[in-house]
Motif scaffolding. Structure first.
Motif, PDB file in Angstrom:
ATOM      1  N   ASP A  89     -35.500 -21.194  23.910  1.00  0.00           N
ATOM      2  CA  ASP A  89     -36.416 -20.544  23.237  1.00  0.00           C
ATOM      3  C   ASP A  89     -37.656 -19.922  24.333  1.00  0.00           C
ATOM      4  N   ASN A  90     -38.088 -20.725  25.326  1.00  0.00           N
ATOM      5  CA  ASN A  90     -38.697 -19.948  26.242  1.00  0.00           C
ATOM      6  C   ASN A  90     -38.234 -18.976  26.937  1.00  0.00           C
ATOM      7  N   GLY A  91     -36.885 -19.160  27.379  1.00  0.00           N
ATOM      8  CA  GLY A  91     -35.926 -17.927  28.126  1.00  0.00           C
ATOM      9  C   GLY A  91     -35.944 -16.849  27.164  1.00  0.00           C
ATOM     10  N   PHE A  92     -35.771 -16.826  26.001  1.00  0.00           N
ATOM     11  CA  PHE A  92     -35.617 -15.643  25.134  1.00  0.00           C
ATOM     12  C   PHE A  92     -37.178 -15.034  25.196  1.00  0.00           C
ATOM     13  N   TRP A  93     -38.054 -15.453  24.782  1.00  0.00           N
ATOM     14  CA  TRP A  93     -39.622 -14.969  24.893  1.00  0.00           C
ATOM     15  C   TRP A  93     -39.849 -14.626  26.189  1.00  0.00           C
ATOM     16  N   HIS A  94     -39.661 -15.283  27.289  1.00  0.00           N
ATOM     17  CA  HIS A  94     -40.212 -14.932  28.583  1.00  0.00           C
ATOM     18  C   HIS A  94     -39.461 -13.771  29.070  1.00  0.00           C
ATOM     19  N   GLY A  95     -38.100 -13.585  28.604  1.00  0.00           N
ATOM     20  CA  GLY A  95     -37.140 -12.412  29.227  1.00  0.00           C
ATOM     21  C   GLY A  95     -37.627 -11.243  28.293  1.00  0.00           C
ATOM     22  N   LEU A  96     -37.760 -11.304  26.916  1.00  0.00           N
ATOM     23  CA  LEU A  96     -38.086 -10.098  26.285  1.00  0.00           C
ATOM     24  C   LEU A  96     -39.571  -9.696  26.594  1.00  0.00           C
ATOM     25  N   LYS A  97     -40.652 -10.583  26.708  1.00  0.00           N
ATOM     26  CA  LYS A  97     -41.989 -10.440  27.175  1.00  0.00           C
ATOM     27  C   LYS A  97     -41.796  -9.432  28.534  1.00  0.00           C
ATOM     28  N   PHE A  98     -41.225 -10.210  29.379  1.00  0.00           N
ATOM     29  CA  PHE A  98     -41.456  -9.822  30.748  1.00  0.00           C
ATOM     30  C   PHE A  98     -40.610  -8.412  31.060  1.00  0.00           C
ATOM     31  N   THR A  99     -39.463  -8.245  30.315  1.00  0.00           N
ATOM     32  CA  THR A  99     -38.683  -6.943  30.351  1.00  0.00           C
ATOM     33  C   THR A  99     -39.600  -5.844  29.802  1.00  0.00           C
ATOM     34  N   THR A 100     -40.164  -6.028  28.645  1.00  0.00           N
ATOM     35  CA  THR A 100     -40.737  -5.072  27.905  1.00  0.00           C
ATOM     36  C   THR A 100     -42.469  -4.848  28.447  1.00  0.00           C
TER      37      THR A 100
END
Length: 155
Positions: A89-100
């Motif tokens: 869950d954290n990985g998904f949200w971190h990845g999405l937010k950091f990528t965007t």
């Protein structure tokens, strides 16, 4: 004009191309983002994203660097399924937010992660916190309410 068999073969080929492309891009992204490292317990992994470097450096200089990893405080201790669920869950949200780039400059912990962190404090320090479950009304007071700089100081 293409025959029915040729049209069907063309659609199958297009489908295989699309699915293969998605798998290829996914694998490339996983490798490029050092995805396998997130399955382990090395705190340096958290600094894979430059935005987390300050938190990693603060952890190195903090009071828990020699006794706890990031996962010790930010992942559940109850079982491996919940640990990897929270990590995913954290990985998904971190990845999405950091990528965007859609994250605040001063990163704030989510309420769900604050609960996990509080339980980790109580788990590791249970010998002297078992009688200190402080409440305000019906709500348990989070350990980080008073000890916000313990794991790594705020930036």
């Amino acid at each position: 004009m293409l025959s029915r068999i040729s049209k069907k073969n063309l659609l199958v080929a297009a489908g295989v191309f699309v699915v293969g492309s998605l798998i290829g891009v996914g694998l490339f992204t996983f490798v490029y983002a050092k995805g396998i490292s997130y399955l382990g317990n090395d705190p340096a992994t958290c600094a894979n994203c430059h935005v987390m470097e300050g938190h990693y450096d603060a952890w190195l200089a903090g009071s828990h660097a020699n006794v706890a990893t990031c996962n010790d405080c930010h992942a559940p201790h109850d079982n491996i399924v919940s640990k990897y669920y929270v990590k995913a869950d954290n990985g998904f949200w971190h990845g999405l937010k950091f990528t965007t780039g859609q994250y605040p400059e001063n990163i704030e912990i989510r309420d769900s992660n604050r609960a996990v962190t509080n339980e980790a404090c109580l788990y590791c320090h249970s010998e002297f916190t078992s009688d200190m479950r402080m409440t305000a009304g019906s709500d348990q007071i989070s350990c980080t309410r008073c000890h916000s700089d313990v794991g790594h100081r705020k930036r």
